[in-house]
Design an enzyme around this catalytic site. Sequence first.
Site, PDB file in Angstrom:
ATOM      1  N   HIS A 101      10.373   9.923 -42.180  1.00 18.64           N
ATOM      2  CA  HIS A 101      11.469  10.883 -42.122  1.00 18.64           C
ATOM      3  C   HIS A 101      11.189  12.031 -41.168  1.00 18.64           C
ATOM      4  CE1 HIS A 101      13.990   9.701 -45.847  1.00 18.64           C
ATOM      5  NE2 HIS A 101      13.367   8.647 -45.362  1.00 18.64           N
ATOM      6  N   HIS A 269       9.850  -1.083 -46.474  1.00 16.72           N
ATOM      7  CA  HIS A 269      10.284  -1.365 -47.839  1.00 16.72           C
ATOM      8  C   HIS A 269       9.378  -2.375 -48.553  1.00 16.72           C
ATOM      9  CE1 HIS A 269      14.677   0.130 -47.099  1.00 16.72           C
ATOM     10  NE2 HIS A 269      13.754   1.064 -46.909  1.00 16.72           N
TER      11      HIS A 269
END
Length: 738
Positions: A101, A269
């Site tokens: 992020h 993920h």
Amino acid sequence: MDAATGSMSGGGCPFNGDGGVRALLGRTNKDWWPDALPLEILLVNGSPDPLDEDFDYAEAFNALDYHALKKDLTALMTDSKPWWPADYGHYGPFFIRMAWHAAGTYRTGDGRGGANSGQQRFAPLNSWPDNGNLDKARRLLWPVKQKYGKNISWADLFILAGNVAIESMGGPVLGFGGGRRDVFEAERDIYWGGEDLWVNEGVATRIRPEEEVDLENPLAAIQMGLIYVNPEGPGGDPDPLGSARDIKVTFERMAMNHEETVALTAGGHTFGKCHGAGDPSLLDVAPEASDITLQGLGWASTYESGFGPHTITSGLEGAWTNTPTEWTENYFRLLLDYEYELVTSPAGAKQWQPIDQKEEDMAPDAHDPSKKVPTMMTTADMALKMDPEFRAISEKFRNDHEALRDAFARAWFKLTHRDMGPKCRYLGPEVPEEDMIWQDPVPAGTMPSDADVSAFKSKILDAGFSIGELVRTAWYSASTFRKSDHRGGANGARIRLEPQKGWAANEPALLDRILARIDELRGNLSMADAIVLAGTAAVEKAAKDAGFDVEVPFTGGRGDATQEWTDVDSFAPLEPFADAFRNYLRTKSNVKTEELMLDRASLLGLSTPEMTVLLGGLRVLGANFEDRPHGVFTDRKGQLTNDFFVNLLDMDTVWEVVDGSGDEEFIGYDRGGRQEKWKATRADLIFGSNSQLRATAEVYAERGHEEKFVRDFVKVWTKVMNADRCDLTYAKYHKEAA
């Protein structure tokens, strides 16, 4: 679209939003948090940077005990703290998300965002809904940052922690380049969007095909407060195909092709889980508005313990795989082998759960390994299964795990380093030897001799070109530079390659003629050096013709890039659709021309006086696009005089807008006789109408400041010509490290 990579060009007007969105502002921190402490009132008294003015971060980084730092970070991964316990006893997934992020705000449209300065510490990013609870990740890192101090910036530490996290769980990492220097306040020149609400407050998605609304440039995220897309689907609608559309657009805006997008998503993920254990209304405000007693932490939760098994972040709940702290093949196996049904998390979020999942494919509970819980997928994950193009890539990676390892490592390296610019800015022992095309590689140049420089200057000035033609060719080459991501600039001479040689703003017909002649005359100089030197020689002559014997500095050694190593699609966003310095406006947008001028000046790293003197000087030199007369307030064009400012501020001129110009062009008449004197654009007249710019222009128009004008122009000209020369500024650090 590139058929080989599945990537779309990022071209188009850089600011095309509806409603007259202000390019440089949008919603500011003051809008979001009006009660925040207004520290900006102290800026007039000096920089907010507490480090010494001569602090050299590259030098400090080279003195870092890099391997000891990595050892400490590895130990931190499994050192679970009771105040924010690690899922599965491992902080690795948490730090991957933090690093992802930090880097993922980068966008190609203007090169802004990214991890390059540690902006995740400040508003608005520290309080974006998509960055929920990452304040705790940064606090977990504080003891490490405190220990190594000035030798590692927060910006570098964020990314290195993500790398170590991947390595500690057996995942692939290509390398690491340090050199990101911290800032100490929120960067004010980044436009994050014009919406009044965050993603979790009902704001509409930025792509609405039914309304013929596309994602506004230069933005990349789909909603205010997101890094990429809404994991629940467009606007919260669990539509995998709509999510696929959003994913493709937003990752393209962040310089990822579709294969990189799938690899990055799947690899990321593979690790960790989402958190939606309870009612999200029990969360308190984000860090920027939190109570003083919380010491900068936000999202305080009153749901049971508020952390560990009771954590609420995105509202989604569960792990993607049954091995959330190991690099495995399980992500694609679970995604593609199972059918999924839409369910609701304990926090009310829409997510997807495998139907009839085998117990061995279930995940361990994050805080009670004796329990098994179903895995889950977000709507964004389901897009990789449902969209035909994404499905084909997913099947490829499912069948070739080594291909996924390589693709993920490369995509992760690109994600976390794209905004650093050329490879010469990378520091440290783990910089990969391999050159990547997205690093815009330029072969090393050779420093020309004084004799070669002198000979070329004489030849090019006698080659039959005007001062303005030589100046603007050099300007066209160098002014592509963006301090945001350190791309563009004169090094490499990409102005002679596609796509730059075909840009309308670069006057292709004239450019071909000048570049051909420069090539004939350059001798031992590289084309990159020769283009800059031609403009520099013209500036020097223009100053002498105006009565000022000044030497315009020139530093050679630039190399020449090749077409093979120039990513044509990637360079598309650098195309100027507005450049006030050449008085060029190809596409009128809802943003005022003078604001676009500020944006261009900001990306070039110019101050207000530098912007002012540079524009005024370029006008009198005749550097306008297609030699337009607008703003050329002199009868001595080609001489470096302060006439632009003298005549602009002359009260004997009255200005009127040209009918049909859209309030973009003006004619200046003699106030007494209505005789036409000058033509101008908004980019010219703003220096007389804006009070601060007028005050600066007045300095350059004053008698006695003619030589100051020349010397200031030469200084900023040289600054722009050398803006991309990291091959000079970083060379000594690479030698020291070696």
